[in-house]
Design an enzyme around this catalytic site. Sequence first.
Site, PDB file in Angstrom:
ATOM      1  N   GLU A   1     -14.015  -8.571  -7.476  1.00  0.00           N
ATOM      2  CA  GLU A   1     -13.913  -9.446  -6.308  1.00  0.00           C
ATOM      3  C   GLU A   1     -14.863 -10.617  -6.507  1.00  0.00           C
ATOM      4  OE1 GLU A   1     -12.981 -11.610  -3.522  1.00  0.00           O
ATOM      5  OE2 GLU A   1     -11.816  -9.748  -3.626  1.00  0.00           O
TER       6      GLU A   1
ATOM      7  N   ASP B   1      -3.517  -8.609  -7.376  1.00  0.00           N
ATOM      8  CA  ASP B   1      -3.227  -8.960  -5.982  1.00  0.00           C
ATOM      9  C   ASP B   1      -4.006 -10.215  -5.590  1.00  0.00           C
ATOM     10  OD1 ASP B   1      -2.571  -8.937  -3.323  1.00  0.00           O
ATOM     11  OD2 ASP B   1      -3.891  -7.263  -2.808  1.00  0.00           O
TER      12      ASP B   1
ATOM     13  N   HIS C   1       0.812  -1.215   0.000  1.00  0.00           N
ATOM     14  CA  HIS C   1       0.000   0.000   0.000  1.00  0.00           C
ATOM     15  C   HIS C   1       0.845   1.264   0.000  1.00  0.00           C
ATOM     16  CE1 HIS C   1      -3.595  -2.457   1.747  1.00  0.00           C
ATOM     17  NE2 HIS C   1      -3.504  -2.544   0.435  1.00  0.00           N
TER      18      HIS C   1
END
Length: 259
Positions: free
Chosen positions: A117, A161, A19
């Site tokens: 997602e 990710d 991050h």
Amino acid sequence: MLSYQHAYHAGNLADLHKHALLSVMLDYLTRKDKPLSYLETHGGRGLYDLSDASAVKTGEAAQGIQRPEVAGWFKPDHPYARAITKTREAHGPDAYPGSPLIAATLLREIDSLQVCELHPQEYQALFPVMKRHARLHNKDGLEMAVAMTPPTPRRGLIMIDPSWEVKTDYTAIPKLIDKLVTRWNVGIIALWYPVLENRAQAGMVARLVGQYPEALSHEVRFPPAREGHGMIGSGMFIINPPFGLDGEAKRLTKLFSTL
């Protein structure tokens, strides 16, 4: 394939590495008065409560962003610190932003966000957090990566990710990145991966470094979160890294070496 939930790991040292670099990239991109696209393949919940039982159970946040000396690595004007501060102002002192919310916090109304997602419970939690900010897809992010590129506007970044639960990801993701580079040669392609004690990631990293020698390949090491935990570090591989990102990477290398 759908068992991973990031709430157990939010705010850990790997998140901090990932991050911090992501925030610096987004901050750099927004300095120009031109719109950009942000794409993400695995959005998670977007927002985490570090006082929740799942976070407390693993203790990973306590070793990461909740550790005062580690949080102190980032001055208030650092984009990562700004994103955390804004999130906590809105959601309370134990809130922690996932990468989609970091992007939403640092980007502007002229910018475009798309987030994937697949996990049904994670998507259910992500939707209210991000529905005002992004176009959301309850779909496989690795499949959607190709469908989402090249985006409009073409200037921008994709964050890849995955959970790395599917072991074939280590061979499939370099092939995916090859496709993305062909489709979107101006895009910043950022991949996060775990540095594992068994070196499962090593072949993938060697393949990527050989194929893209001008990319930024950055790894940091840290103690395992608990006895028997196989992750001993965090890696970011970034194609078309923004100017100056290597400076932040070197700074993080020095800071992580103190752990």
